[in-house]
Design a protein around this motif. Structure first.
Motif, PDB file in Angstrom:
ATOM      1  N   ASP A   1       0.914  -1.321   0.207  1.00  0.00           N
ATOM      2  CA  ASP A   1       0.137  -0.012  -0.040  1.00  0.00           C
ATOM      3  C   ASP A   1       0.750   1.224  -0.034  1.00  0.00           C
ATOM      4  N   ASN A   2       1.080   1.835  -1.047  1.00  0.00           N
ATOM      5  CA  ASN A   2       2.099   2.947  -1.164  1.00  0.00           C
ATOM      6  C   ASN A   2       1.594   4.138  -0.443  1.00  0.00           C
ATOM      7  N   ALA A   3       0.504   4.461  -0.414  1.00  0.00           N
ATOM      8  CA  ALA A   3      -0.241   5.523   0.438  1.00  0.00           C
ATOM      9  C   ALA A   3       0.037   5.213   2.055  1.00  0.00           C
ATOM     10  N   LYS A   4      -0.151   4.130   2.429  1.00  0.00           N
ATOM     11  CA  LYS A   4       0.219   3.888   3.795  1.00  0.00           C
ATOM     12  C   LYS A   4       1.611   3.551   4.088  1.00  0.00           C
ATOM     13  N   LYS A   5       2.321   3.217   2.900  1.00  0.00           N
ATOM     14  CA  LYS A   5       3.623   2.970   2.939  1.00  0.00           C
ATOM     15  C   LYS A   5       3.870   1.614   3.906  1.00  0.00           C
ATOM     16  N   ASN A   6       3.260   0.629   3.446  1.00  0.00           N
ATOM     17  CA  ASN A   6       3.083  -0.724   4.391  1.00  0.00           C
ATOM     18  C   ASN A   6       3.497  -1.722   3.054  1.00  0.00           C
ATOM     19  N   LEU A   7       4.100  -2.702   3.546  1.00  0.00           N
ATOM     20  CA  LEU A   7       4.357  -4.014   2.592  1.00  0.00           C
ATOM     21  C   LEU A   7       3.497  -5.214   3.264  1.00  0.00           C
ATOM     22  N   TYR A   8       2.968  -6.361   2.737  1.00  0.00           N
ATOM     23  CA  TYR A   8       2.201  -7.250   3.503  1.00  0.00           C
ATOM     24  C   TYR A   8       2.724  -8.500   2.833  1.00  0.00           C
ATOM     25  N   LEU A   9       2.616  -9.328   3.699  1.00  0.00           N
ATOM     26  CA  LEU A   9       2.744 -10.917   3.235  1.00  0.00           C
ATOM     27  C   LEU A   9       1.678 -11.569   3.616  1.00  0.00           C
ATOM     28  N   GLN A  10       0.835 -12.108   2.965  1.00  0.00           N
ATOM     29  CA  GLN A  10      -0.229 -13.071   3.284  1.00  0.00           C
ATOM     30  C   GLN A  10       0.360 -14.371   2.973  1.00  0.00           C
ATOM     31  N   MET A  11       0.170 -15.177   4.250  1.00  0.00           N
ATOM     32  CA  MET A  11       0.718 -16.494   4.242  1.00  0.00           C
ATOM     33  C   MET A  11      -0.747 -17.432   4.486  1.00  0.00           C
ATOM     34  N   ASP A  12      -1.069 -18.293   3.674  1.00  0.00           N
ATOM     35  CA  ASP A  12      -1.810 -19.255   3.744  1.00  0.00           C
ATOM     36  C   ASP A  12      -1.415 -20.800   3.751  1.00  0.00           C
ATOM     37  N   SER A  13      -2.254 -21.654   4.224  1.00  0.00           N
ATOM     38  CA  SER A  13      -1.888 -23.057   4.319  1.00  0.00           C
ATOM     39  C   SER A  13      -0.390 -23.108   4.840  1.00  0.00           C
ATOM     40  N   LEU A  14      -0.190 -22.935   5.743  1.00  0.00           N
ATOM     41  CA  LEU A  14       1.072 -22.749   6.557  1.00  0.00           C
ATOM     42  C   LEU A  14       1.500 -24.182   6.864  1.00  0.00           C
ATOM     43  N   LYS A  15       2.824 -24.286   6.646  1.00  0.00           N
ATOM     44  CA  LYS A  15       3.228 -25.762   7.081  1.00  0.00           C
ATOM     45  C   LYS A  15       4.461 -25.587   8.004  1.00  0.00           C
ATOM     46  N   SER A  16       4.749 -26.648   8.822  1.00  0.00           N
ATOM     47  CA  SER A  16       6.165 -26.449   9.746  1.00  0.00           C
ATOM     48  C   SER A  16       7.092 -26.130   9.041  1.00  0.00           C
ATOM     49  N   GLU A  17       7.490 -26.382   7.984  1.00  0.00           N
ATOM     50  CA  GLU A  17       8.708 -25.965   7.370  1.00  0.00           C
ATOM     51  C   GLU A  17       8.685 -24.250   7.034  1.00  0.00           C
ATOM     52  N   ASP A  18       7.595 -23.425   7.109  1.00  0.00           N
ATOM     53  CA  ASP A  18       7.472 -22.355   6.903  1.00  0.00           C
ATOM     54  C   ASP A  18       7.930 -21.435   8.390  1.00  0.00           C
ATOM     55  N   THR A  19       8.381 -22.341   9.318  1.00  0.00           N
ATOM     56  CA  THR A  19       8.597 -21.555  10.589  1.00  0.00           C
ATOM     57  C   THR A  19      10.180 -20.887  10.221  1.00  0.00           C
ATOM     58  N   ALA A  20       9.948 -19.557  10.575  1.00  0.00           N
ATOM     59  CA  ALA A  20      11.231 -18.797  10.281  1.00  0.00           C
ATOM     60  C   ALA A  20      11.049 -17.526  10.859  1.00  0.00           C
ATOM     61  N   VAL A  21      12.231 -16.576  11.068  1.00  0.00           N
ATOM     62  CA  VAL A  21      12.108 -15.238  11.221  1.00  0.00           C
ATOM     63  C   VAL A  21      11.747 -14.690   9.883  1.00  0.00           C
TER      64      VAL A  21
END
Length: 118
Positions: free
Chosen positions: A73-93
């Motif tokens: 969102d350029n106006a709000k100056k926010n970046l997003y990451l929508q994560m669905d169907s999460l798996k154990s291997e997605d565990t991370a910083v």
């Protein structure tokens, strides 16, 4: 002045969803490439998704294709990451990073921890 602050991480069960946010300040969000990276326990940091200044998207990790979506969102100056169907291997910083011409990702946030566990 340039600052990137991630938020939205937490504990989620496999199959669940999370949306990460990165609040950007000190630069015009639509003038630079910006993206998400992650570092799992005991692993090297890897790219996840990046969005260019023109809106083009690059997928660094085949494992997240169809499950993760990057947006800004350029106006709000926010970046997003929508994560669905999460798996154990997605565990991370998860980190957001701003790119510099000819260098790749050069400015980093502190990261937000995502833990996927039953």
């Amino acid at each position: 002045q340039l600052q990137l602050v991630e938020s939205g991480g937490g504990l989620v069960q496999p199959g669940g969803s999370l949306r990460l946010s990165c609040a950007a300040s000190g630069f015009a969000l639509d003038h630079y490439a910006i993206g998400w990276f992650r570092q799992a326990p005991g692993k090297e940091r890897e790219g996840v998704l990046c969005i260019s200044s023109s809106g083009g998207i690059r997928n660094y990790a085949d494992s997240v294709k169809g499950r993760f979506t990057i947006s800004r969102d350029n106006a709000k100056k926010n970046l997003y990451l929508q994560m669905d169907s999460l798996k154990s291997e997605d565990t991370a910083v998860y980190y957001c990073a701003k790119f510099l011409y000819g260098r790749g990702p050069s400015y980093w946030g502190k990261g937000t921890l995502v833990t996927v566990s039953p």
